[in-house]
Design a protein around this motif. Structure first.
Motif, PDB file in Angstrom:
ATOM      1  N   GLY A  76       0.839  -1.193   0.000  1.00 35.83           N
ATOM      2  CA  GLY A  76       0.000   0.000   0.000  1.00 35.83           C
ATOM      3  C   GLY A  76       0.866   1.231   0.000  1.00 35.83           C
ATOM      4  N   GLY A  77       0.290   2.339  -0.306  1.00 32.92           N
ATOM      5  CA  GLY A  77       1.051   3.574  -0.365  1.00 32.92           C
ATOM      6  C   GLY A  77       1.340   3.959  -1.795  1.00 32.92           C
ATOM      7  N   ARG A  78       2.220   4.917  -1.962  1.00 29.25           N
ATOM      8  CA  ARG A  78       2.502   5.464  -3.280  1.00 29.25           C
ATOM      9  C   ARG A  78       3.793   4.917  -3.869  1.00 29.25           C
ATOM     10  NH1 ARG A  78       1.544  11.854  -2.378  1.00 29.25           N
ATOM     11  NH2 ARG A  78      -0.444  11.631  -1.324  1.00 29.25           N
ATOM     12  N   ILE A  79       3.782   4.809  -5.180  1.00 28.77           N
ATOM     13  CA  ILE A  79       5.000   4.536  -5.941  1.00 28.77           C
ATOM     14  C   ILE A  79       5.208   5.760  -6.812  1.00 28.77           C
ATOM     15  CG2 ILE A  79       6.059   3.137  -7.741  1.00 28.77           C
ATOM     16  CD1 ILE A  79       4.461   0.758  -6.690  1.00 28.77           C
ATOM     17  N   ARG A  80       6.387   6.370  -6.724  1.00 30.85           N
ATOM     18  CA  ARG A  80       6.651   7.566  -7.507  1.00 30.85           C
ATOM     19  C   ARG A  80       8.083   7.548  -8.011  1.00 30.85           C
ATOM     20  NH1 ARG A  80       5.476  13.373  -5.200  1.00 30.85           N
ATOM     21  NH2 ARG A  80       3.766  13.361  -6.655  1.00 30.85           N
ATOM     22  N   ARG A  81       8.226   7.781  -9.310  1.00 34.00           N
ATOM     23  CA  ARG A  81       9.539   7.954  -9.935  1.00 34.00           C
ATOM     24  C   ARG A  81       9.447   9.174 -10.823  1.00 34.00           C
ATOM     25  NH1 ARG A  81      10.384   4.887  -6.609  1.00 34.00           N
ATOM     26  NH2 ARG A  81      11.496   2.926  -6.641  1.00 34.00           N
ATOM     27  N   ARG A  82      10.410  10.090 -10.686  1.00 29.12           N
ATOM     28  CA  ARG A  82      10.438  11.290 -11.513  1.00 29.12           C
ATOM     29  C   ARG A  82      11.851  11.827 -11.585  1.00 29.12           C
ATOM     30  NH1 ARG A  82       7.841  15.896  -7.577  1.00 29.12           N
ATOM     31  NH2 ARG A  82       9.415  15.647  -5.984  1.00 29.12           N
ATOM     32  N   GLY A  83      12.061  12.787 -12.442  1.00 32.73           N
ATOM     33  CA  GLY A  83      13.389  13.368 -12.599  1.00 32.73           C
ATOM     34  C   GLY A  83      14.250  12.533 -13.521  1.00 32.73           C
ATOM     35  N   ALA A  96      -0.909  -3.397  -4.225  1.00 27.04           N
ATOM     36  CA  ALA A  96      -2.231  -3.896  -3.866  1.00 27.04           C
ATOM     37  C   ALA A  96      -3.229  -2.741  -3.832  1.00 27.04           C
ATOM     38  CB  ALA A  96      -2.188  -4.601  -2.518  1.00 27.04           C
ATOM     39  N   TYR A  97      -2.845  -1.642  -3.226  1.00 23.42           N
ATOM     40  CA  TYR A  97      -3.653  -0.431  -3.243  1.00 23.42           C
ATOM     41  C   TYR A  97      -2.725   0.759  -3.062  1.00 23.42           C
ATOM     42  CZ  TYR A  97      -3.288  -0.881   1.830  1.00 23.42           C
ATOM     43  OH  TYR A  97      -2.814  -1.014   3.105  1.00 23.42           O
ATOM     44  N   GLY A  98      -3.078   1.849  -3.681  1.00 21.65           N
ATOM     45  CA  GLY A  98      -2.248   3.043  -3.646  1.00 21.65           C
ATOM     46  C   GLY A  98      -2.035   3.575  -5.048  1.00 21.65           C
ATOM     47  N   ARG A  99      -1.494   4.771  -5.133  1.00 21.97           N
ATOM     48  CA  ARG A  99      -1.286   5.427  -6.419  1.00 21.97           C
ATOM     49  C   ARG A  99       0.105   5.169  -6.970  1.00 21.97           C
ATOM     50  NH1 ARG A  99      -2.903  11.482  -5.372  1.00 21.97           N
ATOM     51  NH2 ARG A  99      -1.287  11.147  -3.852  1.00 21.97           N
ATOM     52  N   VAL A 100       0.169   5.115  -8.288  1.00 20.53           N
ATOM     53  CA  VAL A 100       1.437   4.940  -8.990  1.00 20.53           C
ATOM     54  C   VAL A 100       1.630   6.147  -9.900  1.00 20.53           C
ATOM     55  CG1 VAL A 100       2.693   3.539 -10.663  1.00 20.53           C
ATOM     56  CG2 VAL A 100       1.298   2.429  -8.913  1.00 20.53           C
ATOM     57  N   ARG A 101       2.786   6.800  -9.784  1.00 18.81           N
ATOM     58  CA  ARG A 101       3.131   7.939 -10.631  1.00 18.81           C
ATOM     59  C   ARG A 101       4.514   7.678 -11.230  1.00 18.81           C
ATOM     60  NH1 ARG A 101      -1.467   8.393  -9.679  1.00 18.81           N
ATOM     61  NH2 ARG A 101      -2.530  10.109  -8.677  1.00 18.81           N
ATOM     62  N   LEU A 102       4.552   7.477 -12.537  1.00 21.37           N
ATOM     63  CA  LEU A 102       5.815   7.274 -13.242  1.00 21.37           C
ATOM     64  C   LEU A 102       5.976   8.412 -14.242  1.00 21.37           C
ATOM     65  CD1 LEU A 102       5.620   3.458 -14.034  1.00 21.37           C
ATOM     66  CD2 LEU A 102       6.811   4.557 -12.136  1.00 21.37           C
ATOM     67  N   GLN A 119       0.805  -4.478 -12.213  1.00 21.04           N
ATOM     68  CA  GLN A 119      -0.026  -5.416 -11.464  1.00 21.04           C
ATOM     69  C   GLN A 119      -0.604  -4.612 -10.308  1.00 21.04           C
ATOM     70  OE1 GLN A 119      -0.737  -8.540 -12.433  1.00 21.04           O
ATOM     71  NE2 GLN A 119       0.595  -8.226 -14.192  1.00 21.04           N
ATOM     72  N   LEU A 120      -1.761  -3.972 -10.561  1.00 18.14           N
ATOM     73  CA  LEU A 120      -2.336  -3.063  -9.584  1.00 18.14           C
ATOM     74  C   LEU A 120      -3.708  -3.548  -9.146  1.00 18.14           C
ATOM     75  CD1 LEU A 120      -1.435   0.304 -11.348  1.00 18.14           C
ATOM     76  CD2 LEU A 120      -0.061  -1.014  -9.734  1.00 18.14           C
ATOM     77  N   GLY A 121      -3.967  -3.461  -7.852  1.00 19.40           N
ATOM     78  CA  GLY A 121      -5.269  -3.832  -7.310  1.00 19.40           C
ATOM     79  C   GLY A 121      -6.223  -2.658  -7.397  1.00 19.40           C
ATOM     80  N   THR A 122      -6.191  -1.796  -6.387  1.00 21.86           N
ATOM     81  CA  THR A 122      -6.989  -0.577  -6.406  1.00 21.86           C
ATOM     82  C   THR A 122      -6.044   0.610  -6.458  1.00 21.86           C
ATOM     83  OG1 THR A 122      -7.038  -0.443  -4.003  1.00 21.86           O
ATOM     84  CG2 THR A 122      -8.845  -1.622  -5.067  1.00 21.86           C
TER      85      THR A 122
END
Length: 180
Positions: A76-83, A96-102, A119-122
């Motif tokens: 759970g929680g966020r996945i973030r990659r930037r720069g 499983a749940y949380g936001r993804v920002r690529l 592979q994302l749940g909610t």
């Protein structure tokens, strides 16, 4: 050979500077730079204001070889990659749940084809691709909401091909091209 992404903006961000410092430190630990040369180049990187200044500090270094597959997974929680992050040939993203920002708009993409397996749940996902990228989403199975992506012609030939596959449960995938 690409050391940092080209950018129409003359100013650099902290992610770009951190990537350059990391590359210099790796070169020093491998014995490719003397202590004096490391100090000189670090000074140039830390005082640089534009991308060409960073590129000149890294010019003679051998290109770092990225891993071909990388996995980012959280329950759970966020996945973030930037720069200026280095994109592997195959990127597996699981949550499983949380936001993804690529954000690949300023990422270092060294492969002509990049596969992103979701592979994302909610929770939703937002992927920003380079302006000249070609995006394929045919192999993505969205369970609840549709994929939001407006296909556009690349502004210039030779951009990376980004293939997005996998499954999404209850979130929405939004894909957009960077402005620059």
């Amino acid at each position: 050979m690409t050391s940092l992404p080209e950018d129409s903006s003359p100013l650099i961000g902290e992610d770009d500077r951190d990537t350059a410092v990391r590359r210099l430190q790796e070169a020093y630990t491998k014995g490719l730079l003397s202590h004096e040369e490391l100090d000189r180049r670090l000074h140039r990187v830390l005082t640089a204001e534009a991308h060409d200044e960073l590129a000149s500090a890294l010019a003679s270094l051998p290109q770092a070889q990225p891993d071909t597959t990388s996995t980012i997974a959280v329950a759970g929680g966020r996945i973030r990659r930037r720069g200026a992050w280095r994109v592997p040939r195959i990127l597996k993203v699981g949550s499983a749940y949380g936001r993804v920002r690529l954000d690949l708009s300023r990422a270092i993409i060294e492969h002509p084809v990049v596969d992103i397996e979701l592979q994302l749940g909610t929770g939703g996902a937002r992927i920003t691709v380079p302006r000249d990228a070609v995006v394929e989403v045919e192999d993505l199975h969205a369970g609840w909401k549709d994929v939001r992506y407006k296909v556009r012609r690349p502004s210039r030939p030779g951009g990376p091909r980004i293939r997005i596959s996998g499954t999404m449960g209850f979130g929405r995938l939004r894909i957009r091209h960077a402005w620059r």
